[in-house]
Design a protein around this motif. Sequence first.
Motif, mmCIF file in Angstrom:
data_model
loop_
_atom_site.group_PDB
_atom_site.id
_atom_site.type_symbol
_atom_site.label_atom_id
_atom_site.label_comp_id
_atom_site.label_asym_id
_atom_site.label_seq_id
_atom_site.Cartn_x
_atom_site.Cartn_y
_atom_site.Cartn_z
ATOM 1 N N TRP A 36 32.174 -25.739 36.276
ATOM 2 C CA TRP A 36 31.940 -26.485 35.041
ATOM 3 C C TRP A 36 33.230 -27.115 34.536
ATOM 4 O O TRP A 36 34.316 -26.565 34.690
ATOM 5 C CB TRP A 36 31.362 -25.554 33.978
ATOM 6 N N ILE A 37 33.098 -28.284 33.910
ATOM 7 C CA ILE A 37 34.232 -29.000 33.343
ATOM 8 C C ILE A 37 34.110 -28.919 31.826
ATOM 9 O O ILE A 37 33.141 -29.404 31.240
ATOM 10 C CB ILE A 37 34.264 -30.460 33.817
ATOM 11 N N LEU A 38 35.104 -28.266 31.196
ATOM 12 C CA LEU A 38 35.050 -27.973 29.767
ATOM 13 C C LEU A 38 35.986 -28.878 28.987
ATOM 14 O O LEU A 38 37.087 -29.211 29.441
ATOM 15 C CB LEU A 38 35.447 -26.514 29.495
ATOM 16 N N ASN A 39 35.558 -29.252 27.810
ATOM 17 C CA ASN A 39 36.417 -29.930 26.852
ATOM 18 C C ASN A 39 37.472 -28.936 26.365
ATOM 19 O O ASN A 39 37.129 -27.850 25.896
ATOM 20 C CB ASN A 39 35.573 -30.436 25.681
ATOM 21 N N SER A 40 38.737 -29.282 26.490
ATOM 22 C CA SER A 40 39.806 -28.321 26.183
ATOM 23 C C SER A 40 39.936 -28.025 24.692
ATOM 24 O O SER A 40 40.554 -27.027 24.316
ATOM 25 C CB SER A 40 41.142 -28.844 26.719
ATOM 26 N N GLU A 41 39.340 -28.870 23.843
ATOM 27 C CA GLU A 41 39.408 -28.629 22.399
ATOM 28 C C GLU A 41 38.204 -27.833 21.907
ATOM 29 O O GLU A 41 38.343 -26.887 21.141
ATOM 30 C CB GLU A 41 39.488 -29.971 21.644
ATOM 31 N N THR A 42 37.010 -28.212 22.354
ATOM 32 C CA THR A 42 35.787 -27.569 21.868
ATOM 33 C C THR A 42 35.273 -26.484 22.806
ATOM 34 O O THR A 42 34.412 -25.708 22.424
ATOM 35 C CB THR A 42 34.681 -28.613 21.681
ATOM 36 N N LEU A 43 35.761 -26.461 24.048
ATOM 37 C CA LEU A 43 35.312 -25.557 25.111
ATOM 38 C C LEU A 43 33.856 -25.812 25.507
ATOM 39 O O LEU A 43 33.237 -24.973 26.180
ATOM 40 C CB LEU A 43 35.500 -24.088 24.733
ATOM 41 N N ALA A 44 33.312 -26.953 25.121
ATOM 42 C CA ALA A 44 31.942 -27.313 25.511
ATOM 43 C C ALA A 44 31.906 -27.661 26.998
ATOM 44 O O ALA A 44 32.829 -28.284 27.530
ATOM 45 C CB ALA A 44 31.461 -28.502 24.689
ATOM 46 N N GLU A 45 30.851 -27.243 27.657
ATOM 47 C CA GLU A 45 30.647 -27.565 29.078
ATOM 48 C C GLU A 45 30.057 -28.971 29.175
ATOM 49 O O GLU A 45 28.869 -29.183 28.985
ATOM 50 C CB GLU A 45 29.722 -26.527 29.715
ATOM 51 N N GLU A 46 30.905 -29.949 29.480
ATOM 52 C CA GLU A 46 30.493 -31.343 29.427
ATOM 53 C C GLU A 46 29.983 -31.872 30.759
ATOM 54 O O GLU A 46 29.258 -32.866 30.799
ATOM 55 C CB GLU A 46 31.659 -32.218 28.951
ATOM 56 N N ASP A 47 30.337 -31.233 31.856
ATOM 57 C CA ASP A 47 29.976 -31.757 33.164
ATOM 58 C C ASP A 47 30.170 -30.643 34.184
ATOM 59 O O ASP A 47 30.622 -29.543 33.843
ATOM 60 C CB ASP A 47 30.861 -32.967 33.503
ATOM 61 N N TYR A 48 29.853 -30.909 35.444
ATOM 62 C CA TYR A 48 30.102 -29.926 36.496
ATOM 63 C C TYR A 48 30.150 -30.614 37.855
ATOM 64 O O TYR A 48 29.646 -31.729 38.029
ATOM 65 C CB TYR A 48 29.039 -28.818 36.507
ATOM 66 N N ILE A 49 30.810 -29.946 38.795
ATOM 67 C CA ILE A 49 30.733 -30.321 40.196
ATOM 68 C C ILE A 49 30.047 -29.169 40.931
ATOM 69 O O ILE A 49 29.982 -28.047 40.429
ATOM 70 C CB ILE A 49 32.117 -30.602 40.816
ATOM 71 N N GLN A 50 29.507 -29.466 42.113
ATOM 72 C CA GLN A 50 28.952 -28.437 42.973
ATOM 73 C C GLN A 50 29.800 -28.397 44.249
ATOM 74 O O GLN A 50 30.172 -29.444 44.783
ATOM 75 C CB GLN A 50 27.503 -28.742 43.321
ATOM 76 N N VAL A 51 30.087 -27.206 44.721
ATOM 77 C CA VAL A 51 31.024 -27.034 45.829
ATOM 78 C C VAL A 51 30.258 -26.985 47.149
ATOM 79 O O VAL A 51 29.279 -26.247 47.284
ATOM 80 C CB VAL A 51 31.860 -25.761 45.643
ATOM 81 N N ALA A 52 30.729 -27.760 48.125
ATOM 82 C CA ALA A 52 30.021 -27.829 49.404
ATOM 83 C C ALA A 52 30.970 -28.170 50.543
ATOM 84 O O ALA A 52 32.044 -28.740 50.341
ATOM 85 C CB ALA A 52 28.900 -28.871 49.337
ATOM 86 N N THR A 53 30.556 -27.813 51.751
ATOM 87 C CA THR A 53 31.216 -28.237 52.984
ATOM 88 C C THR A 53 30.292 -29.235 53.672
ATOM 89 O O THR A 53 29.328 -29.731 53.079
ATOM 90 C CB THR A 53 31.456 -27.043 53.921
ATOM 91 N N ASN A 54 30.559 -29.495 54.934
ATOM 92 C CA ASN A 54 29.672 -30.360 55.716
ATOM 93 C C ASN A 54 28.433 -29.618 56.184
ATOM 94 O O ASN A 54 27.487 -30.225 56.688
ATOM 95 C CB ASN A 54 30.417 -30.918 56.935
ATOM 96 N N LYS A 55 28.414 -28.291 56.002
ATOM 97 C CA LYS A 55 27.290 -27.488 56.490
ATOM 98 C C LYS A 55 26.370 -26.998 55.370
ATOM 99 O O LYS A 55 25.190 -26.754 55.598
ATOM 100 C CB LYS A 55 27.821 -26.267 57.255
ATOM 101 N N GLY A 56 26.893 -26.818 54.169
ATOM 102 C CA GLY A 56 26.045 -26.272 53.128
ATOM 103 C C GLY A 56 26.749 -26.189 51.785
ATOM 104 O O GLY A 56 27.948 -26.454 51.659
ATOM 105 N N ILE A 57 25.990 -25.803 50.779
ATOM 106 C CA ILE A 57 26.498 -25.630 49.420
ATOM 107 C C ILE A 57 26.978 -24.187 49.265
ATOM 108 O O ILE A 57 26.294 -23.257 49.701
ATOM 109 C CB ILE A 57 25.406 -25.968 48.397
ATOM 110 N N LYS A 58 28.140 -24.003 48.659
ATOM 111 C CA LYS A 58 28.784 -22.698 48.605
ATOM 112 C C LYS A 58 28.844 -22.176 47.168
ATOM 113 O O LYS A 58 28.759 -22.942 46.206
ATOM 114 C CB LYS A 58 30.191 -22.769 49.193
#
Length: 354
Positions: free
Chosen positions: A243-265
């Motif tokens: 999750w990507i948090l706003n450093s002032e409010t600590l709100a979860e504003e966005d996210y990335i998902q982690v993956a390789t070429n074979k699958g999501i980790k």
Amino acid sequence: MKRFFNLLAIFILNFFIFSCGSKNGKNKSDFSIQFEGNKSSFHLNESVKGSIVNKENKPIDSISYFLGNQTLQSSGKDFNFNLKDSRLGNWPLRAIIYSGEQVDTISKEIKILNDQAPAVYTFEVINEFPHSNTSYTQGLEFHDGQLYESTGQRGRSRLLKVDLESGEILDEIKLDDQFFGEGLTILNNKIFQLTWQSDVGFIYDLQKFEKTGSFGYNQSKEGWGLCNDGEKIYKSDGTEKIWILNSETLAEEDYIQVATNKGIKSKFNELEWVDGKIYANTYQFPSVSIINPQNGAIEAIINFKGLQDRIGNKNDLDPVNEVLNGIAYNSADGKLYVTGKDWDKLFEVRIIKN
């Protein structure tokens, strides 16, 4: 301004999803999405081809396509778009179809994986330092040359200020017994510390080394790891999401998902920001993943197998704790340090790229 329009597009899209696309109140549509070759899994830089199946041969005025929150250029019944700049992971492909006075919103999920396998790196131990064998390391970070540590386990979770050379604990704040301490990061003269399953994190004044507040979690499942890039805070929660948090409010504003070429980790524990990348321990594995924070791709894996054989209290540890957890990068001199839960040593390491 760009973020405003993105949020506006998401609002409009959600409005159509919940307000339109229904038939006789039963959420049925005369349209569906069909991928070429019935594929549902794709790789970065690959083209996604397909078409809208028009079950009743209704006249279509226009179609708008979205991948997650990204607006796509395709507009006709047949679509063909490239995944060059896409984020990895599971994302819904949505189509808003305008047909006379009817508006249908349909969706179908696709999986996006990296187009390259991760590089595999090894390591060399440069120095060894003492580390408290009662520190169940969950977070580790340097700030202005000073080492800070967050430890876990209910009843012995603490926030620590540690002397690197001697391993001496210079200052500490004990958490209440109900809390299981997790990752930490330092930004804007504040220390942020997670707890595991309590849905709360703590805020400390860096200079006074005292607690000043707390913050709640939003959509994230649990508290695992934290790091920051100088502006934003990144938070892992045990799932495939960072999750990507706003450093002032600590709100979860966005996210990335982690993956390789074979699958999501998943199961990314302690996090560290190193030269524009996220370094992440994987829970119960002797490895560190190097993650691209833009799209979630695991670009390399550092194999730390065998490092645990160098600690002096290996035979006293539960096998679950024999693997490392704790990464600290001192940006002042470019040195990287790792340790493990209750390990009696902390190691300065050099990464060897094959």
